[in-house]
Write a protein that holds these residues in place. Structure first.
Motif, short mmCIF file in Angstrom:
data_model
loop_
_atom_site.label_atom_id
_atom_site.label_comp_id
_atom_site.label_asym_id
_atom_site.label_seq_id
_atom_site.Cartn_x
_atom_site.Cartn_y
_atom_site.Cartn_z
N GLN A 62 110.43 46.06 16.08
CA GLN A 62 108.98 45.99 15.82
C GLN A 62 108.28 47.05 16.65
O GLN A 62 108.81 47.47 17.68
CB GLN A 62 108.40 44.63 16.24
N PRO A 63 107.06 47.44 16.23
CA PRO A 63 106.29 48.33 17.12
C PRO A 63 105.97 47.60 18.42
O PRO A 63 105.77 46.39 18.44
CB PRO A 63 105.01 48.61 16.30
N ILE A 64 105.94 48.34 19.49
CA ILE A 64 105.69 47.73 20.80
C ILE A 64 104.27 47.20 20.90
O ILE A 64 104.02 46.12 21.42
CB ILE A 64 105.95 48.74 21.92
N SER A 65 103.32 47.96 20.36
CA SER A 65 101.92 47.53 20.45
C SER A 65 101.11 48.07 19.28
O SER A 65 101.52 49.05 18.63
CB SER A 65 101.31 48.02 21.78
N MET A 66 99.99 47.41 19.02
CA MET A 66 99.06 47.84 17.98
C MET A 66 97.65 47.49 18.44
O MET A 66 97.45 46.48 19.11
CB MET A 66 99.34 47.12 16.66
N ASP A 67 96.71 48.33 18.04
CA ASP A 67 95.30 48.06 18.29
C ASP A 67 94.59 47.87 16.96
O ASP A 67 94.94 48.51 15.96
CB ASP A 67 94.63 49.23 19.05
N SER A 68 93.57 47.04 16.95
CA SER A 68 92.77 46.85 15.75
C SER A 68 91.35 46.48 16.17
O SER A 68 91.08 46.23 17.35
CB SER A 68 93.37 45.74 14.88
N TYR A 69 90.46 46.41 15.18
CA TYR A 69 89.09 45.98 15.42
C TYR A 69 88.85 44.67 14.68
O TYR A 69 89.49 44.37 13.67
CB TYR A 69 88.10 47.05 14.95
N GLU A 70 87.90 43.94 15.19
CA GLU A 70 87.54 42.68 14.55
C GLU A 70 87.20 42.90 13.08
O GLU A 70 86.56 43.88 12.72
CB GLU A 70 86.31 42.08 15.24
#
Lengths: 111, 114
Positions: free
Chosen positions: A6-14
């Motif tokens: 899996q990807p280690i981390s992800m960012d997103s917005y509300e």
């Protein structure tokens, strides 16, 4: 036991839809795919489990292509409270005696 | 009741102390698990009990001693721990312990060994 990547981390917005993909190239015929969510200082919580095609519940959807070598967890319209680590587990690693958690994906949802 | 409870929530102990972690579930589950989780790492399976019998010991050092007094309770006895044993200890249960069965986790005990 099928290994997961899996990807280690992800960012997103509300408010955005978040898709987290898990690779499991050596998945066995009888293996199911299971996702858990873990908030800081809490135990993991079951999100969804599937075998093929698409599964949907009140929290998420799970998309599994025909070859089953990968799967995608879809979280619709995330909120700040969805910030957590998401683990993909496959087959004998999904439950029962030999549960094996992969590294997980850290999702950070920003305002 | 779909809850797994763990006590205490936090524990600080010295290397010569003896302490116990407790886990309880009232869902009628017959499989119970102990996991260890270090910071920013996934949970690692330590022990599995199935129908009150120890089924799996993942080569855990003998300073960790599990006990399952009945189908609802699971203890982890700690003795002569090392600072590197500091971690979040998670308990989980599942209906029968079969593969691909959903596990229900407790909130964990945060252990600090000084």
């Amino acid at each position: 036991l099928a290994k997961t990547t899996q990807p280690i981390s992800m960012d997103s917005y509300e408010g955005q839809e978040v898709n987290i993909t898990c690779s499991h190239n050596n998945i066995a015929t009888n293996d199911y795919i299971t996702w858990y969510q873990q908030f800081p200082s809490q135990g993991p919580r079951f999100i969804i489990q599937g075998y093929k095609t698409k599964v949907t519940n009140e929290v998420a959807s799970l998309f599994i292509p025909a070859d089953r070598k990968s799967s995608t967890l879809s979280l619709p319209r995330v909120s700040l409270s969805d910030t957590a680590v998401y683990y993909c587990l496959v087959g004998a690693g999904t439950g029962g005696f030999k549960t094996i958690f992969g590294a997980g994906t850290r999702l950070f949802v920003k305002a | 009741d779909t809850e797994v409870t763990q006590t205490p929530k936090h524990l600080v102990m010295g290397m010569t102390n003896k302490k116990s972690l407790k886990c309880e579930q009232h869902m009628g589950h017959r499989a119970m698990y102990w996991y260890k989780q270090k910071a920013k790492k996934p949970p690692e399976l330590m022990f599995v009990y199935s129908y009150e019998k120890l089924s799996i010991n993942e080569s855990v050092p003998s300073r960790f001693s599990p006990e399952c007094p009945n189908s609802s309770l699971l203890n982890l006895h700690l003795h002569a721990l090392q600072p590197e044993d500091s971690a979040l200890y998670l308990c989980a249960s599942s209906p029968t312990g079969q593969e691909q069965e959903t596990q229900y986790f407790g909130p964990g005990t945060r252990l600090l060994v000084l």
